[in-house]
Design an enzyme around this catalytic site. Structure first.
Site, PDB file in Angstrom:
ATOM      1  N   CYS A   1       0.860  -1.191   0.000  1.00 19.60           N
ATOM      2  CA  CYS A   1       0.000   0.000   0.000  1.00 19.60           C
ATOM      3  C   CYS A   1       0.890   1.231   0.000  1.00 19.60           C
ATOM      4  O   CYS A   1       1.589   1.490  -0.963  1.00 19.60           O
ATOM      5  CB  CYS A   1      -0.965  -0.027   1.176  1.00 19.60           C
ATOM      6  SG  CYS A   1      -0.168  -0.316   2.776  1.00 19.60           S
ATOM      7  N   SER A   2       0.903   1.984   1.096  1.00 17.69           N
ATOM      8  CA  SER A   2       1.741   3.185   1.145  1.00 17.69           C
ATOM      9  C   SER A   2       2.073   3.551   2.585  1.00 17.69           C
ATOM     10  O   SER A   2       2.103   4.726   2.952  1.00 17.69           O
ATOM     11  CB  SER A   2       1.028   4.355   0.461  1.00 17.69           C
ATOM     12  OG  SER A   2      -0.231   4.595   1.077  1.00 17.69           O
TER      13      SER A   2
END
Length: 207
Positions: A118-119
């Site tokens: 994801c981040s």
């Protein structure tokens, strides 16, 4: 365990394709729209808050941690041995920073952080993730083409330098301890912290 730079480069362009919005992002956008339409908050206020957490709170905290490590060898040893309690010594702790691992750059080794799923970042010391950090191309290519991606981002490393890529997870967050730049001998912590950037904490830049 770190992922190492691969010798084979397939030469894909480092384009920035728009990634699909997650459910949480869609909910956040919907909530923001509702609040703005009802006059409860302005878009400028929202932008200011996001900018504050993205550029000020996190990176400034991380810079102070790095500056302390540069001037205090005992603190540096604690930071590299067990990042979370060492960072908490300076008052920086909380969500997204419960299990911190700090990896040290050396003249022969360069570290860089990615979140392939994801981040995720350590918000308390790095801040909100930059847009390029969330980009699928960065997340996919940094692991297998790290030297090329870093070069495309403006960081050209010597061919003999080892690159270690650290994949952030829900359980573990990473931060890079950059090399202290030459010519900073005698600087106090405040002045040292002023030269530490978010990009250096992630590992896509050197100081």
């Amino acid at each position: 365990m770190p992922e190492h730079d691969h010798a084979h480069d397939h030469g894909h362009d480092h384009g920035h394709h728009e990634r699909p919005a997650s459910e949480s992002e869609l909910r956040a956008r919907a909530l923001e729209t509702l609040l703005v339409e009802r006059g409860l908050v302005s878009t400028d206020a929202i932008d200011a808050v996001v900018s504050y957490y993205e550029n000020d709170v996190g990176p400034q905290n991380g810079a102070k941690v790095i500056a302390r490590a540069w001037v205090d060898p005992e603190y540096r040893a604690r930071l590299l041995s067990d990042g979370s309690p060492a960072i908490a010594e300076l008052g920086f702790a909380g969500v997204e920073g419960e299990h911190m691992v700090v990896v040290e750059n050396t003249p022969d080794v360069h570290n860089v952080i990615v979140c392939t799923q994801c981040s995720c970042t350590a918000y308390t010391v790095i801040g909100l993730p930059p847009d390029w950090y969330k980009d699928f191309e960065y997340r996919a290519r940094m692991v297998r083409q790290s030297r090329t991606v870093l070069s495309e981002m403006g960081l050209d490393l010597p061919p003999q330098m080892e690159i270690r890529v650290w994949d952030t997870s829900a359980d573990t967050r990473y931060m890079v301890l950059p090399l202290r730049p030459a010519g900073t001998e005698g600087w106090n912590e405040e002045k040292l912290a002023s030269i530490v950037t978010k990009d250096a904490l992630i590992g896509v830049a050197r100081l």
